[in-house]
Every structure is written in structure tokens, then in C-alpha cells.
Design a protein around this motif. Structure first.
Motif, PDB file in Angstrom:
ATOM      1  N   LEU A 153      44.993  51.244  31.238  1.00 52.31           N
ATOM      2  CA  LEU A 153      44.737  49.819  31.473  1.00 52.31           C
ATOM      3  C   LEU A 153      45.841  49.222  32.354  1.00 52.31           C
ATOM      4  O   LEU A 153      47.018  49.539  32.179  1.00 52.31           O
ATOM      5  CB  LEU A 153      44.674  49.051  30.152  1.00 52.31           C
ATOM      6  CG  LEU A 153      43.332  49.059  29.442  1.00 52.31           C
ATOM      7  CD1 LEU A 153      43.471  48.421  28.067  1.00 52.31           C
ATOM      8  CD2 LEU A 153      42.260  48.375  30.241  1.00 52.31           C
ATOM      9  N   ASN A 154      45.436  48.381  33.292  1.00 56.02           N
ATOM     10  CA  ASN A 154      46.350  47.712  34.234  1.00 56.02           C
ATOM     11  C   ASN A 154      47.048  48.668  35.184  1.00 56.02           C
ATOM     12  O   ASN A 154      48.070  48.324  35.764  1.00 56.02           O
ATOM     13  CB  ASN A 154      47.365  46.835  33.491  1.00 56.02           C
ATOM     14  CG  ASN A 154      46.675  45.772  32.683  1.00 56.02           C
ATOM     15  OD1 ASN A 154      45.785  45.088  33.175  1.00 56.02           O
ATOM     16  ND2 ASN A 154      47.059  45.646  31.427  1.00 56.02           N
ATOM     17  N   ARG A 190      46.277  51.832  38.367  1.00 57.05           N
ATOM     18  CA  ARG A 190      45.266  52.297  39.318  1.00 57.05           C
ATOM     19  C   ARG A 190      44.580  53.549  38.782  1.00 57.05           C
ATOM     20  O   ARG A 190      45.221  54.446  38.232  1.00 57.05           O
ATOM     21  CB  ARG A 190      45.888  52.588  40.675  1.00 57.05           C
ATOM     22  CG  ARG A 190      46.223  51.310  41.425  1.00 57.05           C
ATOM     23  CD  ARG A 190      46.592  51.535  42.868  1.00 57.05           C
ATOM     24  NE  ARG A 190      45.547  52.092  43.692  1.00 57.05           N
ATOM     25  CZ  ARG A 190      44.528  51.408  44.218  1.00 57.05           C
ATOM     26  NH1 ARG A 190      44.407  50.120  43.988  1.00 57.05           N
ATOM     27  NH2 ARG A 190      43.628  52.006  44.975  1.00 57.05           N
ATOM     28  N   VAL A 235      42.361  48.942  40.010  1.00 58.45           N
ATOM     29  CA  VAL A 235      43.091  48.712  38.759  1.00 58.45           C
ATOM     30  C   VAL A 235      42.098  48.577  37.605  1.00 58.45           C
ATOM     31  O   VAL A 235      41.198  47.735  37.652  1.00 58.45           O
ATOM     32  CB  VAL A 235      43.969  47.445  38.871  1.00 58.45           C
ATOM     33  CG1 VAL A 235      44.687  47.173  37.560  1.00 58.45           C
ATOM     34  CG2 VAL A 235      44.971  47.592  40.014  1.00 58.45           C
ATOM     35  N   ASP A 252      40.792  47.135  34.573  1.00 59.03           N
ATOM     36  CA  ASP A 252      41.017  45.845  33.922  1.00 59.03           C
ATOM     37  C   ASP A 252      40.464  45.810  32.502  1.00 59.03           C
ATOM     38  O   ASP A 252      40.919  45.035  31.676  1.00 59.03           O
ATOM     39  CB  ASP A 252      40.387  44.733  34.761  1.00 59.03           C
ATOM     40  CG  ASP A 252      40.807  43.358  34.309  1.00 59.03           C
ATOM     41  OD1 ASP A 252      42.019  43.142  34.104  1.00 59.03           O
ATOM     42  OD2 ASP A 252      39.916  42.498  34.153  1.00 59.03           O
ATOM     43  N   GLY A 253      39.479  46.652  32.207  1.00 52.16           N
ATOM     44  CA  GLY A 253      38.917  46.663  30.864  1.00 52.16           C
ATOM     45  C   GLY A 253      37.816  47.697  30.722  1.00 52.16           C
ATOM     46  O   GLY A 253      37.361  48.279  31.700  1.00 52.16           O
ATOM     47  N   VAL A 257      35.624  47.907  33.964  1.00 53.13           N
ATOM     48  CA  VAL A 257      35.855  46.801  34.886  1.00 53.13           C
ATOM     49  C   VAL A 257      37.046  47.201  35.740  1.00 53.13           C
ATOM     50  O   VAL A 257      38.127  47.475  35.222  1.00 53.13           O
ATOM     51  CB  VAL A 257      36.151  45.482  34.141  1.00 53.13           C
ATOM     52  CG1 VAL A 257      36.433  44.370  35.129  1.00 53.13           C
ATOM     53  CG2 VAL A 257      35.001  45.111  33.224  1.00 53.13           C
ATOM     54  N   ILE A 258      36.818  47.255  37.059  1.00 53.41           N
ATOM     55  CA  ILE A 258      37.853  47.651  38.012  1.00 53.41           C
ATOM     56  C   ILE A 258      38.131  46.460  38.930  1.00 53.41           C
ATOM     57  O   ILE A 258      37.197  45.860  39.461  1.00 53.41           O
ATOM     58  CB  ILE A 258      37.397  48.853  38.875  1.00 53.41           C
ATOM     59  CG1 ILE A 258      36.889  49.998  38.007  1.00 53.41           C
ATOM     60  CG2 ILE A 258      38.506  49.307  39.810  1.00 53.41           C
ATOM     61  CD1 ILE A 258      37.919  50.680  37.185  1.00 53.41           C
ATOM     62  N   LYS A 259      39.395  46.116  39.095  1.00 52.97           N
ATOM     63  CA  LYS A 259      39.781  45.016  39.995  1.00 52.97           C
ATOM     64  C   LYS A 259      40.425  45.577  41.256  1.00 52.97           C
ATOM     65  O   LYS A 259      40.990  46.674  41.229  1.00 52.97           O
ATOM     66  CB  LYS A 259      40.759  44.069  39.300  1.00 52.97           C
ATOM     67  CG  LYS A 259      40.103  43.226  38.247  1.00 52.97           C
ATOM     68  CD  LYS A 259      40.956  42.052  37.894  1.00 52.97           C
ATOM     69  CE  LYS A 259      40.134  41.116  37.026  1.00 52.97           C
ATOM     70  NZ  LYS A 259      40.860  39.934  36.664  1.00 52.97           N
ATOM     71  N   ASN A 260      40.344  44.785  42.345  1.00 56.53           N
ATOM     72  CA  ASN A 260      40.916  45.187  43.638  1.00 56.53           C
ATOM     73  C   ASN A 260      40.461  46.595  44.013  1.00 56.53           C
ATOM     74  O   ASN A 260      41.262  47.464  44.335  1.00 56.53           O
ATOM     75  CB  ASN A 260      42.438  45.102  43.619  1.00 56.53           C
ATOM     76  CG  ASN A 260      42.909  43.712  43.274  1.00 56.53           C
ATOM     77  OD1 ASN A 260      42.323  42.723  43.717  1.00 56.53           O
ATOM     78  ND2 ASN A 260      43.959  43.620  42.481  1.00 56.53           N
ATOM     79  N   SER A 303      36.765  42.485  44.824  1.00 54.41           N
ATOM     80  CA  SER A 303      37.749  41.909  43.903  1.00 54.41           C
ATOM     81  C   SER A 303      37.513  42.390  42.476  1.00 54.41           C
ATOM     82  O   SER A 303      38.457  42.657  41.742  1.00 54.41           O
ATOM     83  CB  SER A 303      37.742  40.387  43.975  1.00 54.41           C
ATOM     84  OG  SER A 303      36.466  39.889  43.640  1.00 54.41           O
ATOM     85  N   THR A 304      36.241  42.519  42.081  1.00 55.37           N
ATOM     86  CA  THR A 304      35.906  43.015  40.740  1.00 55.37           C
ATOM     87  C   THR A 304      34.635  43.852  40.805  1.00 55.37           C
ATOM     88  O   THR A 304      33.667  43.459  41.444  1.00 55.37           O
ATOM     89  CB  THR A 304      35.674  41.849  39.759  1.00 55.37           C
ATOM     90  OG1 THR A 304      36.836  41.022  39.737  1.00 55.37           O
ATOM     91  CG2 THR A 304      35.404  42.351  38.349  1.00 55.37           C
TER      92      THR A 304
END
Length: 72
Positions: free
Chosen positions: A12-13, A15, A29, A31-32, A41-44, A58-59
């Protein structure tokens, strides 16, 4: 031997790289996630298709049924 969910929680948090059945992959990253289905859930996120970058998001929400592997 560590359990997969423990490794996923440790990622988590950070890459990760996620490969999907379609041949598409995402790097971003973590994210959850949810436990029963392993939806992520992947960010960036960088979207990669056939080894080539296909865009940034972004998500991204990835359905667990479509995931082949997650690499921290």
C-alpha cells in the motif's frame, strides 16, 4: 512463507505493476484493495499496452477477476 494479502497490504502507498488478462498492464501507486475480490485502486497510473505507454490516469480501479499478477 508470507500470505499474498499480507504482501499486498505491505505494498500500500508504494509503486506496483499489475498485469491484466487482456495483456494490458498498469504501473502506479497502490491506493487500496478489497479482500473478498481483490479489486485494486491504483493512483498516478501509467497504462502499458504491448510494451508501449498508452497514457496516464490519475485513478484506475482494476477488477480482481482480470488480474494475472501484482508485482510490488
Amino acid at each position: 512463507m508470507e500470505k499474498p494479502l499480507k504482501i499486498l497490504h505491505a505494498a500500500l502507498n508504494n509503486r506496483v505493476m499489475v498485469e491484466l488478462r487482456s495483456g494490458r498492464s498498469y504501473q502506479g501507486v497502490l491506493d487500496g484493495y478489497d479482500v473478498p475480490h481483490m479489486n485494486l485502486v491504483i493512483k498516478n497510473a501509467d497504462e502499458i499496452v504491448n510494451g508501449e505507454s498508452h497514457g496516464k490516469h490519475s485513478t484506475v480501479i482494476l477488477r480482481g477477476d482480470n488480474i494475472i499478477y501484482v508485482s510490488p
